[in-house]
Structure formats: C-alpha cells, structure tokens
Design a protein around this motif. Structure first.
Motif, PDB file in Angstrom:
ATOM      1  N   ASP A  11      30.874   1.721  25.113  1.00 20.34           N
ATOM      2  CA  ASP A  11      29.604   1.934  24.414  1.00 20.34           C
ATOM      3  C   ASP A  11      28.464   1.500  25.349  1.00 20.34           C
ATOM      4  O   ASP A  11      28.278   0.308  25.596  1.00 20.34           O
ATOM      5  N   ASN A  13      25.285   1.324  25.030  1.00 25.84           N
ATOM      6  CA  ASN A  13      24.303   0.421  24.422  1.00 25.84           C
ATOM      7  C   ASN A  13      24.732  -1.031  24.567  1.00 25.84           C
ATOM      8  O   ASN A  13      23.980  -1.897  24.995  1.00 25.84           O
ATOM      9  N   MET A  14      25.986  -1.256  24.178  1.00 25.40           N
ATOM     10  CA  MET A  14      26.533  -2.605  24.215  1.00 25.40           C
ATOM     11  C   MET A  14      26.587  -3.133  25.639  1.00 25.40           C
ATOM     12  O   MET A  14      26.277  -4.291  25.900  1.00 25.40           O
ATOM     13  N   LEU A  17      23.113  -4.045  26.906  1.00 22.10           N
ATOM     14  CA  LEU A  17      22.610  -5.199  26.161  1.00 22.10           C
ATOM     15  C   LEU A  17      23.320  -6.490  26.582  1.00 22.10           C
ATOM     16  O   LEU A  17      22.684  -7.490  26.916  1.00 22.10           O
ATOM     17  N   GLN A  21      21.869  -9.789  28.417  1.00 23.30           N
ATOM     18  CA  GLN A  21      21.906 -11.114  27.798  1.00 23.30           C
ATOM     19  C   GLN A  21      22.590 -12.130  28.706  1.00 23.30           C
ATOM     20  O   GLN A  21      22.114 -13.242  28.880  1.00 23.30           O
ATOM     21  N   ALA A  81      37.726  -5.506  16.936  1.00 26.81           N
ATOM     22  CA  ALA A  81      37.620  -5.500  15.484  1.00 26.81           C
ATOM     23  C   ALA A  81      38.972  -5.867  14.887  1.00 26.81           C
ATOM     24  O   ALA A  81      39.166  -5.795  13.688  1.00 26.81           O
ATOM     25  N   LYS A 102      34.577  -8.433  16.304  1.00 27.59           N
ATOM     26  CA  LYS A 102      33.334  -7.694  16.117  1.00 27.59           C
ATOM     27  C   LYS A 102      32.997  -7.680  14.639  1.00 27.59           C
ATOM     28  O   LYS A 102      33.882  -7.581  13.818  1.00 27.59           O
ATOM     29  N   PRO A 103      31.761  -7.700  14.256  1.00 27.53           N
ATOM     30  CA  PRO A 103      30.601  -7.770  15.132  1.00 27.53           C
ATOM     31  C   PRO A 103      30.421  -9.197  15.622  1.00 27.53           C
ATOM     32  O   PRO A 103      30.492 -10.130  14.833  1.00 27.53           O
ATOM     33  N   TYR A 104      30.236  -9.335  16.903  1.00 22.82           N
ATOM     34  CA  TYR A 104      30.074 -10.693  17.397  1.00 22.82           C
ATOM     35  C   TYR A 104      28.594 -11.050  17.418  1.00 22.82           C
ATOM     36  O   TYR A 104      27.707 -10.191  17.415  1.00 22.82           O
ATOM     37  N   TYR A 106      25.854 -12.989  19.574  1.00 18.59           N
ATOM     38  CA  TYR A 106      25.808 -13.320  21.000  1.00 18.59           C
ATOM     39  C   TYR A 106      25.971 -14.816  21.295  1.00 18.59           C
ATOM     40  O   TYR A 106      26.769 -15.179  22.165  1.00 18.59           O
TER      41      TYR A 106
ATOM     42  N   GLN B 266      31.952  -1.378  13.176  1.00 21.69           N
ATOM     43  CA  GLN B 266      31.453  -2.676  13.634  1.00 21.69           C
ATOM     44  C   GLN B 266      30.672  -2.582  14.945  1.00 21.69           C
ATOM     45  O   GLN B 266      29.722  -3.327  15.149  1.00 21.69           O
ATOM     46  N   SER B 267      31.061  -1.646  15.836  1.00 19.86           N
ATOM     47  CA  SER B 267      30.356  -1.574  17.122  1.00 19.86           C
ATOM     48  C   SER B 267      28.871  -1.261  16.950  1.00 19.86           C
ATOM     49  O   SER B 267      28.027  -1.989  17.478  1.00 19.86           O
ATOM     50  N   THR B 270      27.098  -4.144  15.511  1.00 17.15           N
ATOM     51  CA  THR B 270      26.882  -5.201  16.501  1.00 17.15           C
ATOM     52  C   THR B 270      25.619  -4.903  17.317  1.00 17.15           C
ATOM     53  O   THR B 270      24.794  -5.796  17.552  1.00 17.15           O
ATOM     54  N   SER B 271      25.478  -3.627  17.722  1.00 17.06           N
ATOM     55  CA  SER B 271      24.288  -3.252  18.491  1.00 17.06           C
ATOM     56  C   SER B 271      23.028  -3.473  17.671  1.00 17.06           C
ATOM     57  O   SER B 271      22.050  -4.053  18.156  1.00 17.06           O
ATOM     58  N   ARG B 273      22.466  -5.368  15.142  1.00 21.32           N
ATOM     59  CA  ARG B 273      22.232  -6.793  14.955  1.00 21.32           C
ATOM     60  C   ARG B 273      21.680  -7.427  16.236  1.00 21.32           C
ATOM     61  O   ARG B 273      20.689  -8.155  16.225  1.00 21.32           O
ATOM     62  N   ALA B 274      22.312  -7.096  17.359  1.00 17.83           N
ATOM     63  CA  ALA B 274      21.924  -7.725  18.620  1.00 17.83           C
ATOM     64  C   ALA B 274      20.515  -7.306  19.029  1.00 17.83           C
ATOM     65  O   ALA B 274      19.709  -8.145  19.456  1.00 17.83           O
ATOM     66  N   TYR B 275      20.202  -6.000  18.888  1.00 14.34           N
ATOM     67  CA  TYR B 275      18.861  -5.548  19.272  1.00 14.34           C
ATOM     68  C   TYR B 275      17.797  -6.129  18.350  1.00 14.34           C
ATOM     69  O   TYR B 275      16.708  -6.508  18.788  1.00 14.34           O
TER      70      TYR B 275
END
Lengths: 228, 471
Positions: A11, A13-14, A17, A21, A81, A102-104, A106, B266-267, B270-271, B273-275
């Motif tokens: 992914d 995006n992940m 990000l 971080q 997950a 997940k969802p983790y 940070y 969930q993925s 997660t994004s 939430r994180a953003y």
C-alpha cells in the motif's frame, strides 16, 4: 549512526506515511513494494530491522519473513490483521520478533520498534541452547524442551530468556529485562518481570521453588545458569 | 514307554478280554464250587448231616477265591480306559499336544483313534482361530480398503492353510460356489457380509488332501464377516477422512478470506487514522480528532465481527501475558474517546497482575466501557479493580449510573445479537457482551452482570492473576 529500517508494504499510502514518520523519529528508512524488491534491496546491505506487511500480492509477508530468516537473523516486525485465532498466528510468531495488529497506532509501533532495537546487541545463534540434561531452549521456535517435552513460551517469555541467554551466567538487571520484554507504551514496571519470571520457572524448572537454571539475584535482577 | 507299548500290543482285543473276563467270573466260581463239592462230598458224604456244613465251607472258599480274581480282572479291563480318561481330561484342559496311546484295532483302540482325531481337529481349529483372531485384531480402518483386501487374502490363506485365498469386492453372485471334484483341490467360498450389506466374497482353494467340515466352513464364514466389518469401517473411515480434509480446506479458505477482509478494511482505516493524526499534530482541529476516533471505532467493530467468526469455529487461542488491569482499563477508556463523560478508576489491586491476552482484553474493555457510555446516558462511569487472593483472581467491575437492566433483559443479555429492549434502536451490533463473555472464558476468566443495585448496571470481568514479588 542512525538505525536502518526496511519497510515492505504493497500500500503506497502506508509506505510513504510510515517511512516519513520513522524518518522523523531519526531512523534511516528504505521501502519496498513487494517481497522480491525487498530481497533485492537486502542483497545490497542489511538493515537493522525489517517491517513487513502480512498481506501482499505475490510473496506474502510470512514467506518473505521466512526467506529473510533463511539468509540472516534479522529482527522482523510484522504488521498484520491476523489475530490470535488465525491459523497462521503460530507460524508468524516463529519468524517475527513481534507483530502489530492492524490498524496500528504509530506510537505503539514506534515503541515496539525501539524495544527491538534495544536488544540488537544481544546476539544468540539461531539454534538450540542446551542448559542441562532436562532443559534445552529453542528460542527461535519460541519453545523450551523440558524433560524431553516441548513447552510453548509466550513472546515476552522468549524475549526475556533471549536477553538472559545472551548473557549466560551473568546477572541481568531487572531494568534491562523490563526494557527487553516490554515496549514503553505497555506501562510495564518491575513487577511484570517478577511475575513473568515466576511463570517461566513454573514452565522450565523441575522445582520452581528451588530454581536451578533461572536464578534470582535479589534486589538486582536475574541470571540464567547452565549445568556444569 | 516302548516296552509297555510292546507288552500292551501283545494283549488280546478288548472284546475278547471282556468275554473271557465275564466268562471267568461266571464260570470259575461254578467250577470251583463243583470241584470242591465233589472232593468234600467224596470224603464226608456218608454223614448226611454234614452236608450243610460242607456246602457252607465250599461257599466261603469259593467266595474268597473269587473276590481277588474279580478285582484283578476289573483292573485289567479298566486300565486302558483310565489312560483315556486322563487324556480326555488333558484335552478338556486345553492340552491337545499328546495323543492317547491305545494299541490294537479293537474297540478301545478305535475309540482312542477317534479321540485323537478329534483332538487333532480341535488343535488345528484352535490354531486357525488363533491366526484368525490375530488377523482380525490387526485390521485397522486407517489401513485403507486396498491394504485390507490384500491383508485379508493372505491372512485367510495362512489361517486356514489354503493353497490360495482371495477377497473379491463387488457382487457375490459373480463368484458362485465351485464344484467339488474328489481328488482335486477343493474350492471354498464365504460371502463378506456386514449386517445387511454384502461387500463381496472370499474365495479359496483347499488342498485335496485336507477335509473340510461344517465347522471349518463356519469358521471361514465368521472370518469373512469380520473382514466385511473391517472393510466397511475402512470405507467409512475413508469417507470421514475425506470430509475432514474438505472441512480443513474450507477452514483454511475461511481463514484466508477473513484475513483478506480484515486486511482490506483495516489497511485503509489505518491510513485514515494515521493521516488524521498527522494533520492534527500540524494543525489541531476537533474534526480531525473525530475522524481518528470514528475510524478507530470502525476498526474495533470489524475486529469484533472477526472475533465472532473465530469464536464459532472455536479458534480463539489467547496468549497469556502479564498486565496491570487498572492501567489497561484506563488506556482502553482513553482510546474510546468518550469525551466529557466523567470516569473514575478505583484501583485496590496493588501488587497483583492479570494473566491475559492484551488484544482480547482490550476488546472486552472497549465493549463494556462503550456499553456503559451508551446506556449510562452521560452519567459517570466507575471502574473498580480488586484482587481475590484466595482464588488468585482479579475482578474488574464497571458500573454505570444509567437506568440499569430490566430483569427480563438480564437473562438474554449475553446471547448473540441481543440488546437491552429499552435501547433497541441505538444501532449497536448486539455482539459486545456475547463476544466479551466468550473472550473472558477463553482467557480462563468470566464475565458476569452484578445483581441489580441502586445505580445503573454493573458488569464484572474476572481474570486469572498473580501476586507480584521478587524471587
């Protein structure tokens, strides 16, 4: 020198990000979109830690983790997950230093990463450690063989034993064990170490009240002894 | 032994001996009586008065002579019979090894022969039964039908000393009984029947030199029926095995599916939430907090649904880690983001740690705290943590000050998709309490609703715990 982390996730995006971080927190990061790319990157140099997403097209996280472990004993944190009921949870525990569901969040992931980084200087060969006729530790399988019978260890138990085994015969202070066993976000205190040690003795000692291998150094910490 | 056999072989046939003995017993006293009477009569006859005394003396003498003679003869006749009785006794006691030795071709000899044949038959059959039982005992459904057919064929040939034996599956009518031709090996046949079901037939060839009695046929049929039962069990076993394999495949497929669904939901969460968190760090905004909280909430619901499906397949395997229950409850409360609802935590569990699975405990705490917020109507929420040293347990009680739970709801509260009637319209999943109770039980604990008191509703989580001390 900054610690290096390789992040593998399909992914984008992940990936971006998380890399941002972690970079903000002082780590040097490289990213890979899939398992093959990750293995290519690894052949160019070893990071200190690999963070892998469990679900990826092509080579999944578990296969990648196994491939990596077959090449070197790199610590791996799996993002997944998967929960404790999943049929792959046990397999995952064998190759992953830790896994974050997940969802983790940070800060949680960051705390787990820094806990793994703390143990990087502890080095143990990835094989069975025979402490005596009745006790063999197989920490890479998260188990001990007690009087011929395999006994499962929890991830925390194996982390503490790892820290003790890496300093076999020497006292490891409770604070160090605390830092090895738990992430900062877990609010652990020395009583966590005490209770975990007492539970470990129940598992691996034939007489837990009179421990032979896992000894307390009162007021200081613990040490793991091998039979002469 | 050979001496006595030789001596016995010289003897007269049993019939002759019996005849002679009976004749001797009948005639000898008569002859003796006559002879004595003659001698004594010649000496004493002149006196008629002495006749009575003479007769008396004669009788006595004859009787005295006869008794040992009779005893001797009876002994002689009974001797071979006694040998046979002893031998039959041995046979009854199970020792078939030693034949009865009675020489000659007389009745006793033939009786002994007949006994010996019977004993030999018995011995052969007992060996057969032994081999049969051994063969039957060794049949296991897990061997599979093919292997069992092979084994049963060779076992039958061995147990019954046949030239060959074959187990044929299918219709018994395809293998009719063969014709018995004297002087040639004899075809044998027994149907494989398990209850009403005919599975096939056992055919074999008996050496021409061997006899085949009704009892042999009965044994063969008994063996055939045992083979049939074993074969049917093997067939059933194979069916069950393949069904199990299918179930395992389905289970693995379901796991993979759930993993996929969970990952795919969930993925992105997660994004999001994180953003949202990242943006909020740069520029604090209540709306970003709401995005983060709600995505978190959605994640929890997805996880709860997954847990339900895991509970149904019995696949919850909690890890046992140590943790401070009060700290965990406070963090769960903070993660819930319930805003202005007053919350108090009363921790009397100093020195006690719970043994639980962190992820699962969080699910329980979120569900219970979420309920307390939802049904408490904005009133304060109170959490009490206390140890129960005698049972090595920690008890965490969550109390709200809402309207409480009606008596009829109390009974159904922990069932799936149940909600308190009063609040049926609030859109909850109705799974929270069910999942929470099952998770608590999986961790070796329990979840109960406290008896109705003055205030709201109170739920207690009970978990295994240990008291911390160095050493």
């Amino acid at each position: 020198m900054a610690r290096r982390i390789l992040i593998v996730d399909d992914d984008p995006n992940m990936l971006v990000l998380l890399a941002d971080q972690l970079r903000d927190d002082g780590y040097e990061t490289t990213t890979a979109r899939n398992g093959h790319e990750a293995l290519r990157l690894l052949s160019g140099g070893w990071p200190d830690l690999v963070v892998i997403d469990m679900m990826m097209p092509g080579m999944d996280g578990l296969s990648l983790a196994r491939e990596i472990k077959a090449r070197a004993d790199l610590p791996i944190i799996v993002l997944s997950a998967v929960d404790a009921g999943d049929s792959k949870a046990d397999l995952l525990e064998e190759v992953a230093e830790d896994y974050v569901t997940k969802p983790y969040y940070y800060p949680e992931l960051r705390a787990r990463i820094s806990r793994v980084m703390r143990r990087l200087n502890d080095r143990l060969p990835r094989r069975a450690l025979v402490l005596g006729p009745g006790l063999t530790l197989e920490l890479h399988h998260r188990q001990a063989v007690v009087a011929g019978k395999p006994v499962r260890l929890t991830p925390t138990e194996s982390r503490l034993l790892y820290a003790l085994a890496a300093n076999l015969g020497q006292t490891v202070v409770s604070e160090t064990l605390l830092a090895r066993g738990w992430a900062d976000t877990e609010d652990a205190d020395p009583s966590y170490v005490w209770v975990t040690m007492s539970r470990l003795r129940q598992k691996i000692e034939s007489d837990p009240n009179n421990p032979r291998y896992l000894q307390t150094v009162r007021g200081v910490g613990y040490r793991l002894m091998a039979d002469e | 032994m050979s001496d006595s056999r030789a001596r016995e072989a010289d003897r007269l046939p049993f019939r002759t001996r019996l005849t002679l003995a009976l004749s001797a017993v009948a005639l000898l006293p008569l002859l003796a009586f006559g002879a004595l009477a003659l001698v004594l009569g010649l000496v004493f006859l002149p006196s008629v008065a002495g006749l009575g005394a003479v007769l008396l003396v004669v009788l006595l003498v004859v009787a005295l002579l006869t008794v040992p003679l009779v005893l001797f003869l009876v002994g002689e006749i009974l001797r071979p019979l006694r040998t046979m009785v002893a031998s039959v006794d041995r046979v009854s006691a199970g020792d078939l090894s030693e034949p009865v030795l009675v020489p000659g071709d007389d009745e006793l000899g033939r009786l002994a022969d007949s006994h010996n044949r019977l004993a030999a038959d018995l011995q052969r059959r007992s060996v057969q039964v032994g081999r049969m039982l051994e063969a039957i005992g060794a049949m296991s459904p897990s061997h599979g039908v093919e292997a069992l057919v092979q084994r049963a064929s060779s076992d039958a040939a061995r147990a019954f000393d046949l030239i060959e034996a074959r187990v044929v599956l299918g219709s018994a009518a395809d293998h009719p009984q063969g014709e018995v031709i004297p002087g040639e090996s004899r075809p044998l046949r027994a149907e494989l029947r398990a209850g009403e079901e005919a599975l096939g037939v056992l055919v074999g060839l008996l050496p021409a030199t061997r006899g085949w009695s009704r009892a042999d046929q009965d044994l063969l049929e008994l063996f055939a029926s045992e083979v049939a039962v074993a074969l049917r069990n093997a067939q059933l076993f194979a069916t069950v095995e393949s069904q199990n394999a299918q179930l395992r495949e389905l289970d693995a497929a379901k796991d993979a599916f759930l993993r996929g669904v969970s990952h795919n939901l969930q993925s992105p969460l997660t994004s999001i939430r994180a953003y949202a968190d990242q943006l909020a760090t740069d520029r604090p905004d209540r709306r970003l907090e709401i995005i983060a909280e709600q995505s978190e909430r959605l994640s929890r619901m997805v996880r709860q649904l997954l847990t339900v499906s895991r509970l149904e397949s019995g696949a919850i395997k909690p890890r046992s880690e140590v943790m401070n229950l009060a700290t965990r409850a406070r963090r769960a409360w903070e993660a819930l983001g319930a805003g202005p609802v007053p919350f108090s935590l009363n921790d009397e569990s100093d020195g006690w740690l719970a043994i639980a699975d962190g992820d699962q405990l969080d699910q329980v705490l979120w569900a219970l705290l979420d309920n307390a917020v939802k049904y408490g109507g904005g009133a304060a929420i109170r959490v009490d943590v206390r140890p129960e040293p005698a049972r090595a347990r920690l008890r965490l009680m969550i109390t709200d000050y809402g309207p409480g739970v009606t008596p009829e709801d109390r009974l159904r509260l922990f069932e799936r998709f149940e909600r308190g009637r009063e609040q049926a319209g609030d859109g909850g999943s109705g799974l929270g309490l069910y999942v929470s109770r099952e998770l608590c039980r999986a961790m070796g604990g329990e979840l109960v609703i406290e008896p109705a008191g003055d205030a709201g509703a109170a739920f207690t989580v009970e978990l295994p715990a240990e008291q911390a001390h160095e050493g």
